[in-house]
Scaffold this motif. Structure first.
Motif, mmCIF file in Angstrom:
data_model
loop_
_atom_site.group_PDB
_atom_site.id
_atom_site.type_symbol
_atom_site.label_atom_id
_atom_site.label_comp_id
_atom_site.label_asym_id
_atom_site.label_seq_id
_atom_site.Cartn_x
_atom_site.Cartn_y
_atom_site.Cartn_z
ATOM 1 N N ARG A 85 -5.270 4.216 9.029
ATOM 2 C CA ARG A 85 -4.386 4.347 8.378
ATOM 3 C C ARG A 85 -3.245 4.345 9.365
ATOM 4 O O ARG A 85 -2.318 3.786 9.013
ATOM 5 N N PHE A 108 -7.051 -0.379 -1.370
ATOM 6 C CA PHE A 108 -7.011 0.435 0.582
ATOM 7 C C PHE A 108 -8.186 1.816 0.861
ATOM 8 O O PHE A 108 -8.462 2.355 0.802
ATOM 9 N N GLU A 109 -7.552 2.184 -0.611
ATOM 10 C CA GLU A 109 -8.403 4.026 -0.771
ATOM 11 C C GLU A 109 -9.958 4.118 -1.225
ATOM 12 O O GLU A 109 -10.856 4.999 -0.977
ATOM 13 N N ASP A 164 0.351 -4.282 -6.116
ATOM 14 C CA ASP A 164 -0.447 -3.017 -5.453
ATOM 15 C C ASP A 164 -1.865 -3.083 -5.320
ATOM 16 O O ASP A 164 -2.929 -2.888 -5.513
ATOM 17 N N THR A 205 -3.119 -0.744 -3.572
ATOM 18 C CA THR A 205 -3.137 0.767 -3.283
ATOM 19 C C THR A 205 -4.468 1.104 -2.831
ATOM 20 O O THR A 205 -5.441 1.774 -2.324
ATOM 21 N N ASP A 206 -4.770 1.210 -4.281
ATOM 22 C CA ASP A 206 -6.788 1.650 -4.917
ATOM 23 C C ASP A 206 -7.485 0.206 -4.391
ATOM 24 O O ASP A 206 -8.771 1.207 -3.654
ATOM 25 N N ILE A 215 1.096 -1.144 -0.116
ATOM 26 C CA ILE A 215 0.051 0.344 0.072
ATOM 27 C C ILE A 215 0.706 1.225 -0.153
ATOM 28 O O ILE A 215 1.919 1.778 0.772
ATOM 29 N N ASP A 216 0.900 2.163 -1.089
ATOM 30 C CA ASP A 216 1.331 3.355 -0.759
ATOM 31 C C ASP A 216 2.729 2.352 -0.880
ATOM 32 O O ASP A 216 3.575 3.992 -0.208
ATOM 33 N N ASP A 253 9.033 -1.019 -6.442
ATOM 34 C CA ASP A 253 8.455 -0.223 -7.368
ATOM 35 C C ASP A 253 8.530 -0.910 -8.913
ATOM 36 O O ASP A 253 8.315 -0.662 -9.765
#
Length: 134
Positions: free
Chosen positions: A69, A59-60, A54, A56-57, A26-27, A82
């Motif tokens: 968070r 989670f968001e 990944d 992240t999306d 995440i991030d 990355d």
């Protein structure tokens, strides 16, 4: 998160993809959320399904609270390399219902503010009718 942080490839993180060993990205950070699976409000399947990519999306999209968070820090294990994540691939998980505890609590309070006085009024009328007929 010290200066000697560990950097993992996506392949390394992807190996941790079960309910007994679950890591998320995440991030740009890697988290070992295995110990949190039983406590996750959305269930452990949601977290396990976000492994190997990944997340992240995912989670968001759910709209996690500030407290959620902040909890991430205790599960931090390192950074993601990355260059091992495909940027042109759009990862998608099943849409989870958006749950905002503050809004839900507010709704319940408003409902009770309406129903409790109505119940009291109904009880008073019922007592009045009962005492007149007795």
């Amino acid at each position: 998160m010290g200066s000697d942080r560990k950097v993992y490839t996506l392949a390394e993180v992807s190996a941790h993809n079960s309910a007994h060993d679950c890591w998320l990205v995440i991030d740009g950070k890697v988290y070992d959320v295995t110990k949190f699976l039983d406590d996750h409000p959305g269930g452990d399947e949601v977290l396990v399904s976000s492994t190997g990519k990944d997340a992240t999306d995912d989670f968001e999209d759910v709209g996690h609270s500030t407290a959620a968070r902040a909890m991430l820090d205790e599960y931090y294990v390192g950074e993601i390399d990355d260059t091992t994540i495909l940027k042109d691939v759009k990862y998608t998980a099943p849409k989870q219902p958006h749950y905002n505890q503050d809004k839900t609590s507010e709704f319940i309070i408003r409902l009770l503010q309406f129903l409790v006085p109505l119940a009291i009024l109904g009880l008073a009328v019922a007592i009045k009718i009962y005492t007149k007929s007795a």
